[in-house]
Motif scaffolding. Sequence first.
Motif, PDB file in Angstrom:
ATOM      1  N   LYS A 234       0.670  -1.093  -0.111  1.00 52.66           N
ATOM      2  CA  LYS A 234      -0.160   0.105   0.124  1.00 52.66           C
ATOM      3  C   LYS A 234       0.521   1.132   0.212  1.00 52.66           C
ATOM      4  O   LYS A 234       0.619   2.346   0.344  1.00 52.66           O
ATOM      5  CB  LYS A 234      -0.982  -0.427   1.312  1.00 52.66           C
ATOM      6  CG  LYS A 234      -2.661  -1.193   1.501  1.00 52.66           C
ATOM      7  CD  LYS A 234      -2.555  -1.128   2.508  1.00 52.66           C
ATOM      8  CE  LYS A 234      -3.657  -2.143   3.218  1.00 52.66           C
ATOM      9  NZ  LYS A 234      -4.343  -2.255   4.011  1.00 52.66           N
TER      10      LYS A 234
ATOM     11  N   TRP B  66      -4.984   8.610   4.256  1.00 52.02           N
ATOM     12  CA  TRP B  66      -3.931   7.830   3.903  1.00 52.02           C
ATOM     13  C   TRP B  66      -3.104   8.105   4.338  1.00 52.02           C
ATOM     14  O   TRP B  66      -3.112  10.006   5.081  1.00 52.02           O
ATOM     15  CB  TRP B  66      -3.684   8.025   2.321  1.00 52.02           C
ATOM     16  CG  TRP B  66      -4.448   7.402   1.548  1.00 52.02           C
ATOM     17  CD1 TRP B  66      -5.767   8.019   1.418  1.00 52.02           C
ATOM     18  CD2 TRP B  66      -3.217   6.866  -0.286  1.00 52.02           C
ATOM     19  NE1 TRP B  66      -5.533   6.927  -0.167  1.00 52.02           N
ATOM     20  CE2 TRP B  66      -4.825   6.292  -0.875  1.00 52.02           C
ATOM     21  CE3 TRP B  66      -2.675   6.892   0.066  1.00 52.02           C
ATOM     22  CZ2 TRP B  66      -4.606   5.583  -1.411  1.00 52.02           C
ATOM     23  CZ3 TRP B  66      -2.384   6.223  -1.852  1.00 52.02           C
ATOM     24  CH2 TRP B  66      -3.149   5.550  -2.164  1.00 52.02           C
TER      25      TRP B  66
ATOM     26  N   GLU C 153      -1.386   3.885   1.757  1.00 50.93           N
ATOM     27  CA  GLU C 153      -2.652   4.216   2.274  1.00 50.93           C
ATOM     28  C   GLU C 153      -3.553   2.838   3.218  1.00 50.93           C
ATOM     29  O   GLU C 153      -2.897   2.009   3.122  1.00 50.93           O
ATOM     30  CB  GLU C 153      -2.984   3.210   0.368  1.00 50.93           C
ATOM     31  CG  GLU C 153      -4.562   3.097  -0.089  1.00 50.93           C
ATOM     32  CD  GLU C 153      -4.663   1.845  -1.274  1.00 50.93           C
ATOM     33  OE1 GLU C 153      -6.304   2.195  -1.722  1.00 50.93           O
ATOM     34  OE2 GLU C 153      -3.535   1.702  -1.722  1.00 50.93           O
TER      35      GLU C 153
END
Length: 161
Positions: free
Chosen positions: A81, A137, A160
């Motif tokens: 992520k 985020w 993320e």
Amino acid sequence: MAKKRVFFTGRIKNPENTVSGLVWRGYLKQVKHLSIKQQTLNALPGTIYSPHLQQVTDKLKNHPDSQQEYLQKALGDQYKKFQGITIPGFLASDKRLQGQLKSGKLSFNAYLHAVIPKALLTDLNGNNYQVTDLKGWKVSISISGKTSKNYGWGFVYFLEP
């Protein structure tokens, strides 16, 4: 007896250019200049500064040959992520904006609002994002300050949720 008020001669505008006018000096307050970190966070509304991610990304320079391996170990499952952008990007217009920043013709705030959206369209992993896509985020920032010859250059890293 008539009252006198002193107005500053310069006109001011809000960032959206929807309001302009003169300001009475009694309304002004001295404020500290916002740090590069805070200005960058302000240019990325909805993101969350992460001291942990900052510690991880600050150590990237200690692993020049194995940054990817280091990030995989440091972030574990979250590595998938992880995203990053270069400020300014690789476009000639971004380099021109950095030149205007260095010469004082462009504020750091205006510089960020110009280069970040372009950098998000071509992030380090080939993804395309808008600033509004990054709500929630985690973020860390590594951008050179005004005293550096590389003023305005650096990276913004995202994780993320």
